[in-house]
Structure formats: structure tokens, C-alpha cells
Design a protein around this motif. Structure first.
Motif, PDB file in Angstrom:
ATOM      1  N   PRO A 355       0.754  -1.472  -0.254  1.00 57.71           N
ATOM      2  CA  PRO A 355      -0.328   0.157   0.103  1.00 57.71           C
ATOM      3  C   PRO A 355       1.291   1.089   0.170  1.00 57.71           C
ATOM      4  O   PRO A 355       0.656   2.177  -0.643  1.00 57.71           O
ATOM      5  CB  PRO A 355      -1.182   0.121   1.030  1.00 57.71           C
ATOM      6  CG  PRO A 355      -0.064  -1.133   2.046  1.00 57.71           C
ATOM      7  CD  PRO A 355       0.102  -1.761   1.089  1.00 57.71           C
ATOM      8  N   LEU A 356       2.003   1.102   0.640  1.00 60.95           N
ATOM      9  CA  LEU A 356       3.036   2.089   0.228  1.00 60.95           C
ATOM     10  C   LEU A 356       3.891   2.339  -0.542  1.00 60.95           C
ATOM     11  O   LEU A 356       4.659   3.636  -0.911  1.00 60.95           O
ATOM     12  CB  LEU A 356       3.909   2.697   1.634  1.00 60.95           C
ATOM     13  CG  LEU A 356       3.250   2.148   2.910  1.00 60.95           C
ATOM     14  CD1 LEU A 356       4.565   2.113   3.699  1.00 60.95           C
ATOM     15  CD2 LEU A 356       2.401   3.975   3.214  1.00 60.95           C
ATOM     16  N   GLY A 357       3.584   1.748  -1.554  1.00 52.49           N
ATOM     17  CA  GLY A 357       4.246   1.605  -3.069  1.00 52.49           C
ATOM     18  C   GLY A 357       5.460   0.551  -3.115  1.00 52.49           C
ATOM     19  O   GLY A 357       5.564  -0.245  -1.690  1.00 52.49           O
ATOM     20  N   ASN A 373      -3.293  -3.465  -4.492  1.00 51.52           N
ATOM     21  CA  ASN A 373      -2.565  -2.401  -4.617  1.00 51.52           C
ATOM     22  C   ASN A 373      -3.416  -0.721  -4.858  1.00 51.52           C
ATOM     23  O   ASN A 373      -2.676  -0.241  -4.087  1.00 51.52           O
ATOM     24  CB  ASN A 373      -1.885  -2.702  -4.923  1.00 51.52           C
ATOM     25  CG  ASN A 373      -0.651  -3.672  -4.238  1.00 51.52           C
ATOM     26  OD1 ASN A 373      -0.844  -2.965  -2.984  1.00 51.52           O
ATOM     27  ND2 ASN A 373      -0.246  -4.700  -4.584  1.00 51.52           N
ATOM     28  N   SER A 374      -4.115  -0.525  -6.197  1.00 51.29           N
ATOM     29  CA  SER A 374      -3.834   0.120  -6.771  1.00 51.29           C
ATOM     30  C   SER A 374      -5.281   1.159  -6.074  1.00 51.29           C
ATOM     31  O   SER A 374      -5.267   2.224  -5.714  1.00 51.29           O
ATOM     32  CB  SER A 374      -4.345   0.478  -8.211  1.00 51.29           C
ATOM     33  OG  SER A 374      -5.878  -0.652  -8.199  1.00 51.29           O
ATOM     34  N   TRP A 376      -5.680   0.899  -2.519  1.00 51.21           N
ATOM     35  CA  TRP A 376      -5.443   0.757  -1.333  1.00 51.21           C
ATOM     36  C   TRP A 376      -4.701   1.968  -1.954  1.00 51.21           C
ATOM     37  O   TRP A 376      -4.575   2.802  -0.399  1.00 51.21           O
ATOM     38  CB  TRP A 376      -4.673  -0.376  -0.074  1.00 51.21           C
ATOM     39  CG  TRP A 376      -4.434  -0.732   1.000  1.00 51.21           C
ATOM     40  CD1 TRP A 376      -4.449   0.272   1.598  1.00 51.21           C
ATOM     41  CD2 TRP A 376      -4.248  -1.585   1.536  1.00 51.21           C
ATOM     42  NE1 TRP A 376      -4.515   0.005   2.747  1.00 51.21           N
ATOM     43  CE2 TRP A 376      -4.218  -1.170   2.535  1.00 51.21           C
ATOM     44  CE3 TRP A 376      -3.747  -2.797   0.945  1.00 51.21           C
ATOM     45  CZ2 TRP A 376      -4.015  -2.370   4.268  1.00 51.21           C
ATOM     46  CZ3 TRP A 376      -4.158  -3.900   2.153  1.00 51.21           C
ATOM     47  CH2 TRP A 376      -3.773  -3.491   3.071  1.00 51.21           C
ATOM     48  N   ARG A 377      -3.862   2.119  -2.358  1.00 52.55           N
ATOM     49  CA  ARG A 377      -2.882   3.306  -2.448  1.00 52.55           C
ATOM     50  C   ARG A 377      -3.421   4.802  -2.830  1.00 52.55           C
ATOM     51  O   ARG A 377      -3.009   5.890  -2.864  1.00 52.55           O
ATOM     52  CB  ARG A 377      -1.616   3.200  -3.916  1.00 52.55           C
ATOM     53  CG  ARG A 377      -0.536   1.565  -3.148  1.00 52.55           C
ATOM     54  CD  ARG A 377      -0.249   1.805  -4.506  1.00 52.55           C
ATOM     55  NE  ARG A 377       0.793   0.858  -3.992  1.00 52.55           N
ATOM     56  CZ  ARG A 377       1.311  -0.075  -5.105  1.00 52.55           C
ATOM     57  NH1 ARG A 377       1.823   0.286  -6.181  1.00 52.55           N
ATOM     58  NH2 ARG A 377       2.441  -0.868  -4.843  1.00 52.55           N
ATOM     59  N   ARG A 378      -4.819   4.609  -3.142  1.00 54.60           N
ATOM     60  CA  ARG A 378      -5.430   5.665  -3.237  1.00 54.60           C
ATOM     61  C   ARG A 378      -6.716   6.144  -2.358  1.00 54.60           C
ATOM     62  O   ARG A 378      -6.948   7.149  -2.174  1.00 54.60           O
ATOM     63  CB  ARG A 378      -6.846   5.563  -4.717  1.00 54.60           C
ATOM     64  CG  ARG A 378      -6.347   4.863  -5.855  1.00 54.60           C
ATOM     65  CD  ARG A 378      -7.260   5.110  -6.641  1.00 54.60           C
ATOM     66  NE  ARG A 378      -8.567   4.101  -6.945  1.00 54.60           N
ATOM     67  CZ  ARG A 378      -8.473   2.736  -7.146  1.00 54.60           C
ATOM     68  NH1 ARG A 378      -7.680   3.090  -8.210  1.00 54.60           N
ATOM     69  NH2 ARG A 378      -9.057   2.359  -7.435  1.00 54.60           N
ATOM     70  N   VAL A 382      -3.278   6.812   3.735  1.00 60.37           N
ATOM     71  CA  VAL A 382      -2.419   6.420   2.996  1.00 60.37           C
ATOM     72  C   VAL A 382      -0.956   7.339   2.351  1.00 60.37           C
ATOM     73  O   VAL A 382       0.280   7.040   2.325  1.00 60.37           O
ATOM     74  CB  VAL A 382      -2.318   4.692   1.837  1.00 60.37           C
ATOM     75  CG1 VAL A 382      -1.405   4.419   1.231  1.00 60.37           C
ATOM     76  CG2 VAL A 382      -3.543   3.828   2.673  1.00 60.37           C
ATOM     77  N   ARG A 386       2.407   8.299   3.834  1.00 58.55           N
ATOM     78  CA  ARG A 386       3.320   8.382   2.739  1.00 58.55           C
ATOM     79  C   ARG A 386       3.991  10.085   2.923  1.00 58.55           C
ATOM     80  O   ARG A 386       5.733  10.052   2.849  1.00 58.55           O
ATOM     81  CB  ARG A 386       3.316   7.912   1.321  1.00 58.55           C
ATOM     82  CG  ARG A 386       1.947   6.778   1.106  1.00 58.55           C
ATOM     83  CD  ARG A 386       2.085   6.419  -0.587  1.00 58.55           C
ATOM     84  NE  ARG A 386       3.448   6.796  -0.993  1.00 58.55           N
ATOM     85  CZ  ARG A 386       3.460   5.902  -2.887  1.00 58.55           C
ATOM     86  NH1 ARG A 386       2.111   6.071  -3.547  1.00 58.55           N
ATOM     87  NH2 ARG A 386       4.079   6.675  -3.106  1.00 58.55           N
TER      88      ARG A 386
END
Length: 500
Positions: A355-357, A373-374, A376-378, A382, A386
């Protein structure tokens, strides 16, 4: 004049920048929702706040409780199957309007439901009933009372509530947490149950770590909605037929302590290797349970009883205990092979979550990884994490996997209007989980698979498997989101500094 090397470097840089721009454009395009659509949860929240008298069904921030949506709004008010415009994570303007219409049309019933729920809880306390979660047990019952009788009548409401409670809890037919505790602590049973537990643990067979089969990647590539195909289904069937889940579960028993034991790293136990479960029989609480592989037989059956909405459908308490003794000593602490395979596939998905890249972990990069992942990262929390001072240099995080209280990860400078440490501590816990997201994910996945195992509900296909795997990811995301919102709302001054 530049040299050839310089020209080559410049050209490579320009091409790299162009590729980066194209990639960034693709990411932005993928993240942009269709024009005119809004998140369904946001629409629900806004419409719900327009209703009055529904406080008992609402959360601290005024929106509907997750159980309100799950047990009342979706199945009884919105009914997405009949109104597909209101289904899915995003709704069009027409879907949002219909959703608002449906909620306002049921406003009186929802207000009466809230009134009945308040009354049932008060009568429940007077009857000294402690079994089960009131929301799980009473939300739909209260809606039924609201639609058949309206709001509670001052003269007859309490009597009606008492009768409803006696009927609800009488239907458990002896399947209560009190009966479980008495059975496990009865000297007439304790010796035989302990002997059966010891024998089941001694009979287990450890095995070597199985090679990662290509079928797991095929399943994860075919899981996400819109990509489901016969290939993924065939791969899942082969995994079940080959007992891949059993082999992977047995491998957790045989790992060497000095080689970073998988079960501990996965967050399923505090011990270097899984140890034999205890019988238990003392007090138990859903808020103080051990990690999945460390739970006693009492804790495992206790959670089944607490979360069951229809205890009469369960086996009697002695049978539940007998089955749990065998299950707790089986690979993955599960008995059904399709559920063991689901746990195995879930591990490969979980270990590739970032999730943090960064690049997915070993075995990552499938369609399922990209989908989770996409999303979660939005998440705003998160993106916030970051921007904060988070040390992600060691994703293995060799600290105790069950410890989520550490203050590593986020730093904040003190300032007027609040102590940043108050808001930083819960954010630090979430930041730590974001560094090792597989732990929170796999704990929640195991709980769901265990519940299915108890109910004899195997995994019937890839679509059902994806619903479970994706649902667990959404559950973890929503849990994080709620914790962040609570932390920031409790310390608004600190949250403003954190956001900046």
C-alpha cells in the motif's frame, strides 16, 4: 557540442521522462472515476445525515454504522439486486437520487427501528442477557417490529420487547457461551477433552515447504472482476485436487526457527513455531483474543457462538468442541481442503501487497495484486502516511508481529493546541501495519475461513474466492480509515499539522 555519450544520456533521460509521463497519465486515467459518478458510501453518508431519530443506528461521526448498512439498509431498504443503480462502489447521479428516495421512503421505519433497538437493549440489561452482539442479533428483529407494529407503544412496548428477547435467545437451544464454559470446565469432561486434544496434535504430520505452483498465479491473475475465466477456475480445481492447501499448511509446522518461521512472520502466531492449542475454559472476550493459531478451543468456539445469528443451526456445544479440537490441530487450523487452498492463495496475495508503494513482493504482480494495491494506494490515509516520516527501509519488520502498539514510523513536532503524540500514536500503529500489511490481512482472512469451515461452507469457485479475498482487503482498508478518522477528529489541531 555534446559527445555521443552525452547525447545518449540526454535521449535516454527524455525517453524515460516521456515514458514516466505516459505511465503517470495511465495511472491518473485509471484512478479517475467515470464522469457523473460518486462513491456510494459518500452518498449513503450524506443521505443518512438528513434523517432524524436514527442515532442508535449511527456511528460517532453521524453516518450509518457498518452493521446498519450490512444488516438493514442493503438487504431491507436499498435491495441492490432489485435496484442495480444503487449497487457497486460508485453510483451515477440517477443511482444516487434513487438511493436517497429509498432511504427517505423508509425514514419512519428506520426511526422506529432505532427506537425498538434502544428499548431492546434496555430490557436486555434488565433480563441480564449478555449473549451475542446486540446489533447482529436485534437490528433485523427491530426492523421487523418497526414495520409490523410501528414505534414502541408506551403501554405494551416493554412486554413486546421482552417476549422478542425470550424468543430470540431461547432459540439458541443451549448453544450459549455460558454452556460452553460449563462444559469445558466440568471435571467429567476436562480429562477426556484434554487427552483428545493432545492426541490430535501429536498425530499431525509436518511436511516440506511446497513449491509455489503456477496455478496460484493463474488463480490470482483470473480473480479480479471482469477477468474471471475458465483458466482460473481450472487452476483452482487443480490446487484443491492436489491438496496444495494441506501441503502449505503442514509446511508451517516444519519451518526451522532460525529461518524466520512463516507462521510467525505471517502474523498467525506469537511463537517461533505453532504450538499445540490449549483447551481453555476461563473467560473469553472478542476484544482480547489471541492470534489465530494461538487461540484456545474455548476462544475458537466462543467466537463462533458470539458471531452466529442463528445458533439453532449450529451443532450442539459438545459437538462444536469435538470438531474444533480436530480443526485446531489440522493444517491452517481448517478442515476443508478448498478453504486451506483459499488460505494458501491468500498468503500469496497478501505477501505482494504494497500500500505504501514499491514493487510487489515475491509472487506478486498478478491481476489481483494490481486491483488491491491500486485501490489501497488511493486511500487518503495512505497518501498521508507516505507524506509523513515513515521508515519503510525494512519491510520485513522483525518486531513481534502481534505488537501494534509501537510508536515507530511517524514523528510529529510539538506545537500549540494539542499534543501531536496523541494523534501520532494511532497513526503510527497503522503505519506499522502498512509496512507489513499481510499480517492484518491474513488474520482477518483466517477468521472468515474459519467461520465458513464451522458452517460447512466450502469455497465453490474462483468468483466466490475473489469475493472473500477482495472483501478482506476492503475490510482492512475500512478499519484503517475509521481508526484514522477517529484519531484525527479527537485531536483536530494535531491533525491539521499532520496534514500539512
Amino acid at each position: 557540442m555534446r559527445t555521443d555519450a552525452a547525447r545518449g544520456t540526454g535521449s535516454g533521460t527524455a525517453n524515460g521522462a516521456a515514458r514516466g509521463t505516459e505511465a503517470g497519465t495511465e495511472v491518473l486515467r485509471a484512478r479517475t472515476p467515470p464522469r457523473g459518478t460518486r462513491p456510494r458510501a459518500m452518498v449513503l453518508d450524506e443521505v443518512w445525515r438528513e434523517l432524524d431519530g436514527v442515532g442508535p443506528l449511527s456511528g460517532p461521526q453521524g453516518g450509518p454504522l457498518s452493521r446498519t448498512v450490512k444488516l438493514l439498509l442493503d438487504p431491507l431498504v436499498i435491495r441492490p439486486v432489485l435496484h442495480p443503480q444503487c449497487a457497486g462502489p460508485l453510483v451515477s447521479s440517477e443511482g444516487a437520487a434513487l438511493l436517497a428516495t429509498l432511504l427517505h421512503a423508509s425514514a419512519d421505519a428506520l426511526r422506529a427501528t432505532a427506537a425498538w433497538f434502544t428499548l431492546l437493549k434496555r430490557v436486555r440489561r434488565g433480563m441480564r442477557i449478555t449473549e451475542g452482539n446486540p446489533q447482529d442479533l436485534y437490528f433485523q428483529l427491530c426492523f421487523e417490529l418497526a414495520t409490523t407494529e410501528g414505534p414502541p407503544a408506551p403501554a405494551t412496548g416493554e412486554r413486546t420487547a421482552e417476549e422478542a428477547l425470550r424468543e430470540t435467545h431461547g432459540s439458541a437451544q443451549g448453544r450459549t457461551t455460558q454452556a460452553l464454559r460449563e462444559y469445558l470446565t466440568d471435571p467429567a469432561h476436562t480429562s477426556a477433552l484434554t487427552a483428545a486434544l493432545d492426541a490430535a496434535w501429536a498425530a499431525r504430520t509436518a511436511g516440506p515447504a511446497p513449491a509455489t505452483p503456477a496455478e496460484i498465479r493463474a488463480v490470482l491473475d483470473g480473480c479480479p472482476a471482469g477477468v474471471l475465466g475458465a483458466g482460473a477456475g481450472a487452476a483452482l480445481a487443480r490446487l484443491v485436487a492436489d491438496h496444495a492447501g494441506t501441503a502449505a499448511g503442514r509446511a508451517l509446522w516444519g519451518a526451522l526457527p532460525e529461518s524466520a518461521p512463516p507462521a510467525r512472520e505471517l502474523g498467525l502466531t506469537r511463537h517461533p513455531l505453532p504450538v499445540g492449542p490449549g483447551l481453555g475454559g476461563g473467560s473469553a472476550s472478542t476484544s482480547a483474543l489471541g492470534l489465530p493459531f494461538d487461540r484456545t478451543v474455548h476462544e475458537r468456539v466462543f467466537t463462533v457462538l458470539q458471531t452466529s445469528s442463528d445458533r439453532a443451526a449450529l451443532a450442539p456445544v459438545p459437538e462444536l468442541v469435538r470438531r474444533e479440537i480436530a480443526r485446531s490441530c489440522a493444517p491452517w487450523a481448517l478442515t476443508d481442503e478448498s478453504l486451506r487452498v483459499a488460505a494458501t492463495v491468500g498468503v500469496h496475495l497478501a505477501l505482494g501487497l504494497r500500500p505504501l508503494g514499491g514493487e510487489p513482493g515475491a509472487g506478486g504482480g498478478t491481476g489481483a495484486h494490481r486491483a488491491v494495491n491500486s485501490r489501497w494506494r488511493r486511500e487518503a490515509y495512505v497518501l498521508r502516511a507516505r507524506r509523513l516520516a515513515i521508515d519503510t527501509s525494512d519491510p520485513s519488520d522483525t518486531a513481534d508481529p502481534s505488537d501494534t502498539s509501537g510508536a515507530s514510523g511517524i514523528s510529529g513536532a510539538p506545537g500549540p493546541g494539542g499534543n501531536p503524540a496523541d494523534v501520532a500514536e494511532p497513526l503510527a500503529r497503522i503505519a506499522r501495519e502498512l509496512r507489513t500489511p499481510w499480517r492484518a490481512y491474513l488474520r482477518r482472512l483466517w477468521v472468515r475461513l474459519h467461520g465458513r469451515d464451522v458452517r460447512d461452507a466450502p469455497m465453490t469457485g474462483v468468483e466466490e474466492l475473489w469475493n472473500v479475498l477482495d472483501g478482506v482487503a476492503r475490510s482492512v482498508i475500512l478499519d484503517h480509515r475509521g481508526r484514522v478518522r477517529h484519531a484525527l477528529s479527537a485531536h483536530p489541531a494535531a491533525s491539521e499539522r499532520t496534514a500539512s
